[in-house]
Design an enzyme around this catalytic site. Structure first.
Site, PDB file in Angstrom:
ATOM      1  N   LYS A 159      -1.725  -3.363   1.711  1.00 43.14           N
ATOM      2  CA  LYS A 159      -0.954  -2.124   1.836  1.00 43.14           C
ATOM      3  C   LYS A 159       0.207  -2.252   0.851  1.00 43.14           C
ATOM      4  O   LYS A 159       1.295  -2.715   1.212  1.00 43.14           O
ATOM      5  CB  LYS A 159      -0.479  -1.993   3.288  1.00 43.14           C
TER       6      LYS A 159
HETATM    7  N1  PPE Z   1      -5.010   4.562   5.851  1.00 41.40           N
HETATM    8  C1  PPE Z   1      -3.933   4.705   5.035  1.00 41.40           C
HETATM    9  C2  PPE Z   1      -4.158   5.053   3.616  1.00 41.40           C
HETATM   10  C3  PPE Z   1      -2.653   4.517   5.560  1.00 41.40           C
HETATM   11  O1  PPE Z   1      -1.596   4.640   4.749  1.00 41.40           O
HETATM   12  C4  PPE Z   1      -2.472   4.210   6.930  1.00 41.40           C
HETATM   13  C5  PPE Z   1      -1.096   4.026   7.501  1.00 41.40           C
HETATM   14  C6  PPE Z   1      -3.613   4.076   7.732  1.00 41.40           C
HETATM   15  C7  PPE Z   1      -4.868   4.263   7.161  1.00 41.40           C
HETATM   16  C8  PPE Z   1      -3.519   3.722   9.197  1.00 41.40           C
HETATM   17  O2  PPE Z   1      -3.102   2.398   9.393  1.00 41.40           O
HETATM   18  P1  PPE Z   1      -2.291   1.938  10.696  1.00 41.40           P
HETATM   19  O3  PPE Z   1      -0.931   2.541  10.599  1.00 41.40           O
HETATM   20  O4  PPE Z   1      -2.286   0.468  10.613  1.00 41.40           O
HETATM   21  O5  PPE Z   1      -3.033   2.435  11.871  1.00 41.40           O
HETATM   22  N2  PPE Z   1      -0.067   4.746   6.857  1.00 41.40           N
HETATM   23  C9  PPE Z   1       1.336   4.391   7.055  1.00 41.40           C
HETATM   24  C10 PPE Z   1       2.245   5.073   6.064  1.00 41.40           C
HETATM   25  C11 PPE Z   1       2.324   6.558   6.175  1.00 41.40           C
HETATM   26  C12 PPE Z   1       3.391   7.145   5.287  1.00 41.40           C
HETATM   27  O6  PPE Z   1       3.369   8.352   5.081  1.00 41.40           O
HETATM   28  O7  PPE Z   1       4.254   6.401   4.803  1.00 41.40           O
HETATM   29  C13 PPE Z   1       1.767   4.629   8.494  1.00 41.40           C
HETATM   30  O8  PPE Z   1       1.107   5.334   9.238  1.00 41.40           O
HETATM   31  O9  PPE Z   1       2.805   4.084   8.868  1.00 41.40           O
END
Ligand code: PPE
Length: 305
Positions: A159
């Site tokens: 990430k």
């Molecule tokens: N895919 C992507 C591309 C992504 O950025 C997130 C989280 C997820 C899936 C879900 O992952 P999880 O949070 O572990 O369930 N995105 C983060 C950032 C969003 C933002 O706008 O900044 C978040 O949800 O915190």
């Protein structure tokens, strides 16, 4: 949405005033996106604020850093305590938490190894990411004309800050076309994930979500939903999905820390419908768990006090 200002931010080992949490213009990651970050949430529970799956998030932060050979100069245990400290220092009952480790000021150029690594943890109140209406009645999504970056170009298991340029292109396109969120296909044409969420569909009582090999982030909310589904006796499979699997789904929803669990009402103007029964059951269980109301899932909560 403007960020609601709070008092303190944890930066490199100490609390600093919100307005003093600054970096130099020649910070490496400002130029090259060479940071890694997390999104975490703390919820109000009967025992005070609790952070949802904090250790799992911080472990992912360390995994992201290792992909980029970045040495985080603090232990996981220190970052756990720092997270609790910054929540307490700001007197927050619930909040979004943004830990970030980034190549700082010191050296320029593409070899980042000489640049120092800075670490910060910011917290602020962040409401429903895709809107209150979205959580209740579902959002309208559009399949992006931008493909999810290939993991052999930019590893999707990490990430990292820079990879979000890909999501930003997709998000802008979707919002400007009047949709709430973008869904990205990978280079092979299979569904990967949303701009900032994982995706699930329901067909004939079963749940399906793209495997991480699709380019989807290994989401912690995704993992939580897979566990919840198992416990509720709802079969769940990781499988490559075509865009028509979205169009023809009985139900669909996004998962993410910021987004939480959000029903998808429409994809590309094909009507999926109002949130269905499986989406509702998973949503209800999820919110009940994060609010500390489910004994069986207590191990997912890191109490601040
Ligand atoms: N895919 C992507 C591309 C992504 O950025 C997130 C989280 C997820 C899936 C879900 O992952 P999880 O949070 O572990 O369930 N995105 C983060 C950032 C969003 C933002 O706008 O900044 C978040 O949800 O915190």
């Amino acid at each position: 949405m403007p960020i609601p200002k709070v008092d303190k931010i944890w930066m490199d080992g100490r609390l600093v005033d919100w307005d003093q949490a600054q970096v130099h213009l020649l910070t490496h990651s400002l130029h090259y996106g060479s940071g890694v970050f997390e999104g975490v949430r703390a919820y109000e529970t009967p025992r005070g604020p609790a952070v949802f799956r904090l250790v799992d998030h911080l472990e992912r932060l360390f995994r992201s850093a290792s992909v980029y050979k970045m040495e985080i100069p603090f232990s996981l245990e220190v970052l756990v305590e720092a997270t609790k400290l910054v929540i307490k220092a700001n007197g927050l009952k619930s909040c979004y938490i943004r830990p970030i480790a980034f190549r700082g000021y010191g050296e320029m150029g593409l070899n980042p190894m000489g640049a120092p690594v800075n670490v910060a943890i910011a917290v602020w109140p962040w409401g429903a990411y895709l809107g209150e209406e979205g959580i209740k009645h579902g959002v309208r999504a559009k399949i992006s004309s931008f493909r999810r970056n290939d993991s052999n170009a930019i590893p999707t298991a990490a990430k990292a800050c820079g990879q979000y340029l890909n999501s930003i292109l997709a998000k802008m396109e979707a919002v400007e076309a009047g949709y709430d969120e973008a869904i990205l296909l990978n280079m092979q044409g299979h569904v990967a994930d949303g701009a900032g969420e994982n995706i699930f569909v329901v067909r004939n009582g079963k749940l399906y979500t793209p495997p991480t090999s699709s380019g989807a982030l290994e989401g912690i909310t995704r993992d939580s939903v897979m566990r919840i589904a198992e416990d509720l006796g709802i079969p769940c499979f990781e499988r490559d999905l075509l865009r028509t699997d979205l169009y023809l789904a009985d139900e669909a929803f996004f998962t993410g820390t910021a987004a939480e669990v959000v029903p998808i009402r429409e994809v590309d103007d094909r009507f999926i419908g109002e949130p269905g029964p499986i989406t509702r059951r998973i949503q209800e269980k999820f919110f009940s768990i994060v609010k500390g109301l489910e004994k069986d899932y207590e191990h997912w909560l890191e109490y601040v006090e």
